[in-house]
Enzyme design. Structure first.
Site, PDB file in Angstrom:
ATOM      1  N   ASN A   1     -79.134  38.313   7.710  1.00 49.21           N
ATOM      2  CA  ASN A   1     -79.604  39.498   8.432  1.00 49.21           C
ATOM      3  C   ASN A   1     -79.903  40.690   7.523  1.00 49.21           C
ATOM      4  O   ASN A   1     -80.743  41.525   7.846  1.00 49.21           O
ATOM      5  CB  ASN A   1     -78.615  39.893   9.531  1.00 49.21           C
TER       6      ASN A   1
ATOM      7  N   GLU B   1     -65.794  37.960   6.375  1.00 52.70           N
ATOM      8  CA  GLU B   1     -66.304  38.967   7.306  1.00 52.70           C
ATOM      9  C   GLU B   1     -67.119  38.219   8.345  1.00 52.70           C
ATOM     10  O   GLU B   1     -68.148  37.638   8.022  1.00 52.70           O
ATOM     11  CB  GLU B   1     -67.143  40.002   6.558  1.00 52.70           C
TER      12      GLU B   1
ATOM     13  N   CYS C   1     -73.916  42.858  12.286  1.00 53.80           N
ATOM     14  CA  CYS C   1     -72.563  42.424  12.641  1.00 53.80           C
ATOM     15  C   CYS C   1     -71.733  43.564  13.217  1.00 53.80           C
ATOM     16  O   CYS C   1     -70.862  43.353  14.057  1.00 53.80           O
ATOM     17  CB  CYS C   1     -71.869  41.826  11.423  1.00 53.80           C
TER      18      CYS C   1
ATOM     19  N   GLU D   1     -62.656  44.660   1.533  1.00 52.29           N
ATOM     20  CA  GLU D   1     -63.358  44.903   0.282  1.00 52.29           C
ATOM     21  C   GLU D   1     -63.896  46.317   0.285  1.00 52.29           C
ATOM     22  O   GLU D   1     -64.006  46.960   1.324  1.00 52.29           O
ATOM     23  CB  GLU D   1     -64.484  43.881   0.093  1.00 52.29           C
TER      24      GLU D   1
END
Length: 488
Positions: free
Chosen positions: A159, A257, A290, A462
């Site tokens: 994406n 993630e 997301c 992160e």
């Protein structure tokens, strides 16, 4: 007959082979990379298998000791040189990525590709300031240091291909690790260009490798390899579970993630124009984000007015060719993804949901921006990630009800809150289950901040020092008081 190793995309030459150990490597088979804009085959991409995966890990393992021993200042210099190369080829990268994944060209030019360069610069600079203050224990000195962990496998989504990849590549390289990147098969082209840029910047052979192919054919060979020391993945929960199972035999540390089903809470005391703007922004990248706040939770007393303003603002969005500067929403990336989106909407409508706007396909790979109401909290459309331009709207009466609805999914990546009451903002954000919460704003991301998800939205964090904590073996050295040598 040997195939042509290059494709021309948007007027830019792109090598379609792997990048392993500082050389281009072909495969016996290829797969077609198709543009979502018009369905045209952009390139035939080298289709990797376990053979190429093993070769890339071997190259990374060979390159690792020298790269790990490279002084931080030199590592930082090379990362800045890569950033220079990205900036010099920014227009080419923007054009190629727009053709490859269908995101807006104007966004790639103005935001995404500049952010790619920034990713390298940020972690180069953070490396040089990485430190923990020494502390004392009964006269003994404790000194914390970050040792490079080893070859790292990075598996990235389609994406925002290059930006999301470099969120991982930059800190891994800065930490002193060698890297094997496996880009998504639906959008592999800018990863190949980045390999050229890194080589031109002077990055040593084998420090950065790119292998292309289907996850089902090459993924397990990468994630189960005993010489891999770190794995970072962005994608779906089912794929993450397979990666975790594959990595388990070697206890390889993972950073995951995994997307989400984020809420956007609108209270009656909010600036409604701002709240509507935030809500319409969730259609960015055709809903393929997301972090998107796809569940609009609006206080009942303002829901009708909010909906009216939302419909007016959404109606002004222009859907079309992402290469057109005036376009606001481009295509979804692939026919399979469009079928998935439409399936979610069809099942929701069949179950009693109402489409306030949209709810249908357009020509090609375009899906009409959609807002669904009359949805049950336990329904599929509320609980599962659609990853398309589809929002739901539910109402609440009390603050506690809003929080309960917001937290009632298996995900916890992000949340957005619109309110004019600072005390309410503090109360509500403290109760939300999310890795990131935005108050009266959206998608403000500083690389110094921790990034990751709660529940099934991910494992680990992160960003800033958190990235180095993941990509390194953190060491504490304890030294006895001065004079200890005299005691033999």
């Amino acid at each position: 007959m040997a195939r042509e190793p290059e494709a021309t995309v948007g007027g830019v030459a792109v090598d379609t082979r792997h990048w392993i150990g500082g050389e281009r490597v072909d495969s016996a088979e290829t797969f077609a990379d198709v543009s979502p804009i018009d369905g045209r085959v952009l390139a035939e991409i080298a289709r990797g298998t376990g053979t190429e995966a093993a070769a890339a890990v071997a190259a990374a393992k060979t390159a690792f000791p020298a790269w790990a021993a490279t002084p931080p200042a030199e590592r930082a210099r090379l990362l800045h040189a890569i950033a220079d190369g990205v900036e010099q080829r920014l227009e080419e990268l923007a054009l190629v990525e727009t053709h490859d994944n269908g995101a807006l060209l104007r966004s790639h030019r103005r935001g995404v590709m500049p952010r790619v360069a920034h990713n390298f610069r940020f972690f180069a600079d953070w490396l040089l300031g990485l430190a923990h203050e020494d502390f004392e224990t009964r006269g003994h000195r404790n000194h914390v240091s970050w040792d490079p962990a080893g070859p790292s496998v990075l598996i990235t989504p389609w994406n925002a291909p290059l930006m999301l990849a470099t969120w991982k590549i930059a800190p891994a390289l800065a930490a002193g690790n060698s890297v094997v990147l496996k880009p998504a098969e639906w959008s592999p082209l800018t990863a190949s260009l980045l390999a050229d840029i890194a080589a031109e910047a002077g990055l040593p052979a084998g420090v950065f490798n790119v292998v292309q192919g289907y996850g089902t054919e090459i993924g397990d060979a990468l994630t189960s390899h005993p010489d891999v020391r770190r794995i970072s993945f962005t994608g779906s929960v089912p794929t993450a579970k397979r990666i975790a199972a594959s990595a388990a035999a070697n206890l390889t540390p993972l950073s995951l993630e995994l997307g989400g089903k984020s809420p956007l809470l609108v209270f009656a005391d909010a600036d409604l124009d701002l709240a509507v703007q935030l809500a319409v922004e969730q259609y960015d990248n055709a809903g393929q984000v997301c972090l998107a706040g796809t569940r609009l939770l609006v206080e009942d007393s303002v829901a009708a007015e909010f909906t009216r303003r939302f419909v007016d603002k959404a109606a002004a969005l222009k859907q079309g060719d992402p290469r057109d500067e005036a376009t606001d929403i481009g295509p979804n990336i692939h026919a399979r993804q469009l079928d998935k989106i439409d399936g979610f909407v069809r099942r929701a409508l069949d179950s009693g949901a109402r489409a306030v706007i949209g709810g249908h396909r357009q020509d090609g790979l375009y899906y009409a921006p959609t807002l669904l109401t009359d949805v049950a909290q336990d329904s599929e459309i509320v609980q599962e990630e659609v990853f398309g331009p589809v929002l739901t709207l539910q109402t609440f009466v009390t603050e506690d009800e809003a929080v309960a609805l917001a937290n009632d999914t298996r995900f916890g990546l992000a949340a957005t809150l619109a309110t004019g009451d600072p005390e309410r903002a503090e109360r509500v954000t403290a109760k939300l289950v999310a890795g990131t919460v935005w108050v009266n704003c959206f998608f403000v991301r500083d690389l110094k901040a921790p990034f990751g998800g709660s529940r099934q939205s991910g494992v680990g964090r992160e960003g800033g020092t958190w990235s180095f904590d993941f990509y390194c073996d953190v060491k504490n050295t304890v030294t006895a008081p001065k004079g200890w040598l005299s005691h033999g």
